[in-house]
Design an enzyme around this catalytic site. Structure first.
Site: not given
Ligand SMILES: NC(=O)c1ccc[n+]([C@@H]2O[C@H](COP(=O)([O-])OP(=O)(O)OC[C@H]3O[C@@H](n4cnc5c(N)ncnc54)[C@H](O)[C@@H]3O)[C@@H](O)[C@H]2O)c1
Length: 262
Positions: A140, A154
């Site tokens: 991120s 985080y």
């Molecule tokens: N959304 C953003 O703005 C953003 C920004 C930077 C980085 N990210 C990164 O992108 C990735 C996805 O984020 P997102 O926003 O889509 O999150 P989200 O919460 O919308 O989706 C996350 C998914 O991961 C699954 N998950 C979480 N823990 C798990 C585990 N222990 N075992 C199996 N599955 C698991 C959840 O069930 C879900 O389907 C993350 O690594 C997050 O740090 C997101």
């Protein structure tokens, strides 16, 4: 069809960025295997029923090393090799450092760092055997570059994934395995919607709108935009790129101030 004949694992593919990556990978012809612990997984599979011959899934928690190893063994039995791993699953629960329990800290470390570690550890021997692979870690901009309040746990994990990416990239270069990290800014996903809810229970949309205003492109990113970048890093078009961190943030980390300029 730049991912034709590619076998790709996407963790956390049931929703959010992971689902965006899954959709784009399917569009480019990959066979995709989702590892996710959410009950949403069934709904996601139903929605993507058009791709049922290309899409597989395991309901599994990436913290559970034994279950992950079983899944990977099973995937190898069925598909013979793994070309691409996207370590996308992650969590972000907002809490100020002063109030953060060790349990909540460890939950972030266990999922975001050790979870990615566990899946990579199980997959990499097969990539090494095949002398081919692309591993993509979802870091991120939060942590390596910027942060908002409540994100200490985080941010720590997302910065750790950069070290993981670079050190693994140098070790695996001789096996023709590339390892890169994607650093998104704010992307509109269930994670961000939940964070907006925690920030302002009465009006979470206002939080989202204000995030958008602070981004030079005046909008949050989409999971499909993350998917397109992941597809590029997964395929041979990026064959000379390894150990890199690629920011995708609509310019959110660009402004030096919000007051200078004509
Ligand atoms: N959304 C953003 O703005 C953003 C920004 C930077 C980085 N990210 C990164 O992108 C990735 C996805 O984020 P997102 O926003 O889509 O999150 P989200 O919460 O919308 O989706 C996350 C998914 O991961 C699954 N998950 C979480 N823990 C798990 C585990 N222990 N075992 C199996 N599955 C698991 C959840 O069930 C879900 O389907 C993350 O690594 C997050 O740090 C997101």
């Amino acid at each position: 069809m730049k991912l034709k004949d590619q076998i790709a694992i996407v963790t956390g593919g049931a929703m959010g960025n992971g689902l965006g990556i899954v959709k784009v990978f399917l569009k480019y012809g990959a066979t995709v295997i989702i590892l996710d612990y959410s009950d949403e997984l069934n709904t996601t599979l139903k929605k993507l029923n058009n791709y049922k011959n290309q899409l597989f899934a395991y309901k599994v928690d990436i913290r559970n090393e034994e279950s992950i190893q079983k899944c990977i063994n099973h995937i190898i039995q069925n598909h013979n090799h793994i070309d691409v791993l996207v370590n996308n699953a992650g969590i972000c629960n907002l809490e100020l450092f002063a109030n953060m329990s060790s349990e909540l800290r460890d939950k972030h470390f266990d999922i975001n760092i050790k979870g990615s570690w566990n899946v990579t550890k199980a997959v990499i021997p097969y990539m090494e055997k095949n002398k081919k692979g692309s591993i993509i870690n979802l870091s991120s901009v939060t942590g390596p570059m910027v942060a908002d309040t409540g994100e200490v746990a985080y941010a720590t994990t997302k910065a750790a994934l950069i070290g993981f990416t670079k050190s693994l990239a140098i070790e695996e270069v001789e096996n023709n395995i590339r390892v890169n990290a994607i650093l998104p800014g704010y992307i509109l996903t269930p994670m961000v919607e939940k964070m907006a809810q925690e920030t302002n229970e009465q009006n979470p949309q206002e939080v989202i709108d204000n995030i958008a205003k602070a981004i030079p492109m005046r909008r949050l990113g989409t999971p499909e935009e993350i998917g397109e970048l992941a597809a590029f890093l997964a395929c041979d078009e990026s064959s000379y790129i390894t150990g890199q961190t690629i920011v995708i943030d609509g310019g959110s980390t660009l402004p030096e101030t919000n007051s200078m300029g004509i």
